[in-house]
Scaffold this motif. Structure first.
Motif, PDB file in Angstrom:
ATOM      1  N   GLY A 199      -2.526   6.444   4.585  1.00  0.00           N
ATOM      2  CA  GLY A 199      -2.913   7.466   5.386  1.00  0.00           C
ATOM      3  C   GLY A 199      -4.505   7.003   5.289  1.00  0.00           C
ATOM      4  N   MET A 200      -5.067   7.180   6.706  1.00  0.00           N
ATOM      5  CA  MET A 200      -6.521   7.176   6.756  1.00  0.00           C
ATOM      6  C   MET A 200      -7.067   8.394   6.394  1.00  0.00           C
ATOM      7  N   GLU A 201      -6.681   9.530   6.180  1.00  0.00           N
ATOM      8  CA  GLU A 201      -7.260  10.730   6.029  1.00  0.00           C
ATOM      9  C   GLU A 201      -7.608  11.011   4.581  1.00  0.00           C
ATOM     10  N   ASN A 202      -6.358  10.670   3.727  1.00  0.00           N
ATOM     11  CA  ASN A 202      -6.643  11.053   2.381  1.00  0.00           C
ATOM     12  C   ASN A 202      -6.459   9.731   1.753  1.00  0.00           C
ATOM     13  N   ASN A 203      -6.217   8.596   2.116  1.00  0.00           N
ATOM     14  CA  ASN A 203      -6.059   7.280   1.352  1.00  0.00           C
ATOM     15  C   ASN A 203      -4.978   7.158   0.575  1.00  0.00           C
ATOM     16  N   SER A 204      -3.791   8.032   0.724  1.00  0.00           N
ATOM     17  CA  SER A 204      -2.627   8.070  -0.016  1.00  0.00           C
ATOM     18  C   SER A 204      -1.652   7.277   0.696  1.00  0.00           C
ATOM     19  N   LEU A 205      -0.859   6.664   0.203  1.00  0.00           N
ATOM     20  CA  LEU A 205       0.258   5.913   0.505  1.00  0.00           C
ATOM     21  C   LEU A 205       0.935   6.481   1.776  1.00  0.00           C
ATOM     22  N   GLU A 206       1.316   6.058   2.751  1.00  0.00           N
ATOM     23  CA  GLU A 206       2.046   6.736   3.922  1.00  0.00           C
ATOM     24  C   GLU A 206       3.392   6.442   3.795  1.00  0.00           C
ATOM     25  N   TYR A 207       3.616   5.185   3.268  1.00  0.00           N
ATOM     26  CA  TYR A 207       5.079   4.592   3.175  1.00  0.00           C
ATOM     27  C   TYR A 207       4.778   2.969   2.401  1.00  0.00           C
ATOM     28  N   ALA A 208       5.627   2.675   1.757  1.00  0.00           N
ATOM     29  CA  ALA A 208       5.724   1.498   1.295  1.00  0.00           C
ATOM     30  C   ALA A 208       6.960   0.585   1.544  1.00  0.00           C
ATOM     31  N   VAL A 209       7.142  -0.621   1.776  1.00  0.00           N
ATOM     32  CA  VAL A 209       8.341  -1.453   2.262  1.00  0.00           C
ATOM     33  C   VAL A 209       8.421  -2.299   1.039  1.00  0.00           C
ATOM     34  N   LEU A 210       9.375  -2.128   0.422  1.00  0.00           N
ATOM     35  CA  LEU A 210       9.739  -2.978  -0.935  1.00  0.00           C
ATOM     36  C   LEU A 210      10.901  -3.981  -0.345  1.00  0.00           C
ATOM     37  N   GLY A 211      10.338  -5.501  -0.640  1.00  0.00           N
ATOM     38  CA  GLY A 211      11.025  -6.506  -0.144  1.00  0.00           C
ATOM     39  C   GLY A 211      11.332  -7.438  -1.269  1.00  0.00           C
ATOM     40  N   ILE A 212      12.811  -7.805  -1.464  1.00  0.00           N
ATOM     41  CA  ILE A 212      13.193  -8.545  -2.541  1.00  0.00           C
ATOM     42  C   ILE A 212      14.152  -9.761  -2.000  1.00  0.00           C
ATOM     43  N   GLY A 213      13.720 -10.937  -2.620  1.00  0.00           N
ATOM     44  CA  GLY A 213      14.839 -12.029  -2.049  1.00  0.00           C
ATOM     45  C   GLY A 213      15.431 -12.350  -3.389  1.00  0.00           C
ATOM     46  N   ILE A 214      16.817 -12.699  -3.378  1.00  0.00           N
ATOM     47  CA  ILE A 214      17.436 -13.193  -4.531  1.00  0.00           C
ATOM     48  C   ILE A 214      18.299 -14.327  -4.178  1.00  0.00           C
TER      49      ILE A 214
END
Length: 325
Positions: A199-214
């Motif tokens: 997030g540009m206003e508070n520099n906090s995480l807007e979202y995360a995409v967790l990717g995993i390959g097995i």
């Protein structure tokens, strides 16, 4: 749900059990013709559905095809927010999900594919993702009030969950090579890539995409020469429903950790499954490699190392090389 999806959900819940066409039609409120067409559609996708006169249709217990219905039957209550999208092929599950996230998709939106044409790993590397041998998954997370430097915990949480899932489903002695690679017998069987939007206003995480390959199975003919020395697979032979069970086990363990307020549980698991602690390693940085000894993993999942000159450091990111066998 479509006719095909309704049939698959019922078949997955009752693998090895025969249902007459009439029973299927009654249970699913379908016509006999619709049942027949749905069964043929599933067969065209590779599902082995036996048809025996006077007994009906039965999904073979040997079937091992990724499906939302096949995964769903294994999920526990911690996964109630998961919305499964299982696709035969994508360019990259992380890219597919980032597009959904930017469009407002809710936390828990998950995509799983049996093949990536442009799979991505850490540090801009490609991730080998051949058809029908692996599980390629991305989960959308929207944690509140998390700063970028705390996002590393998502990755280490996923590593602990992946290692537990592999051990649970395969029975093999998997371990974690810091930061986030899962190894069995000196071979890498799983990699993790977490990408974040700020997030540009508070520099906090807007979202995360967790990717995993097995790598569930080794590809026919083996891994490409450039990765054959390091790449391995979870299973040494085909399993009954192995991929669905493995995908669900990861989701169960990860979501249990993610929703828990006691993060020490996964930290302790991560520490216990570390392959680095007590080993001589090389710390890899843009300046080159530096020999060290891995002493511990701290409560932030940083690797505590001691260099030859006695200086200690806590590594929060980067890479190490280590002799595992």
């Amino acid at each position: 749900m479509t006719t095909k999806e309704k049939l698959l959900a019922l078949f997955e819940e009752h693998k090895g059990i025969y249902f007459s066409g009439e029973e299927l039609a009654d249970k699913l409120a379908l016509s006999r013709t619709a049942v027949w067409k749905g069964v043929n559609a599933l067969r065209s996708e590779g599902y082995v559905i036996d048809a025996v006169p006077n007994r009906g249709y039965c999904l073979s217990e040997d079937t091992d095809i990724l499906s939302a219905q096949g995964i769903q039957k294994y999920l526990n209550e911690a996964c109630s927010s998961i919305q499964l999208n299982v696709l035969p092929e994508v360019t990259s599950t992380n890219s597919w999900l980032r597009e959904k996230a930017n469009g407002g998709a809710r936390e828990g939106c998950t995509v799983i594919s049996g093949r990536q044409t442009a799979g991505r790993g850490r540090l801009g590397r490609s991730f080998y993702s051949p058809e029908n041998t692996g599980i390629y998954m991305s989960i959308l997370l929207r944690p509140e009030g998390i700063t970028p430097d705390r996002a590393v915990k998502i990755t280490t949480m996923a590593a602990a969950a992946a290692c537990e899932a592999v051990r649970e489903v395969s029975g093999r002695p998997a371990g974690i090579k810091w930061v986030n690679d899962i190894f069995i017998d000196g071979k890498k069987v799983c990699g993790i890539l977490t990408e974040a939007s700020l997030g540009m206003e508070n520099n906090s995480l807007e979202y995360a995409v967790l990717g995993i390959g097995i790598n569930a199975y080794a590809p026919q003919g083996g891994f490409p020469d450039e990765i054959s020395r390091i790449a391995g697979s979870v299973f040494t032979e085909r399993q009954k429903d192995g991929k669905n069970a493995l995908a669900a086990a990861f989701l169960n363990h990860f979501m249990n950790y993610y929703i828990s307020k006691d993060h020490s549980v996964y930290v302790n698991k991560y520490r216990d499954m570390s392959l680095a602690i007590g080993k001589e390693i090389n710390v890899i940085s843009p300046e080159g490699q530096k020999k060290a000894r891995a002493l511990d993993v701290d409560d932030e999942c940083r690797l505590v190392v001691e260099y030859a000159d006695g200086q200690k450091d806590c590594l929060s990111s980067g890479e190490i090389s280590i002799r595992l066998i």
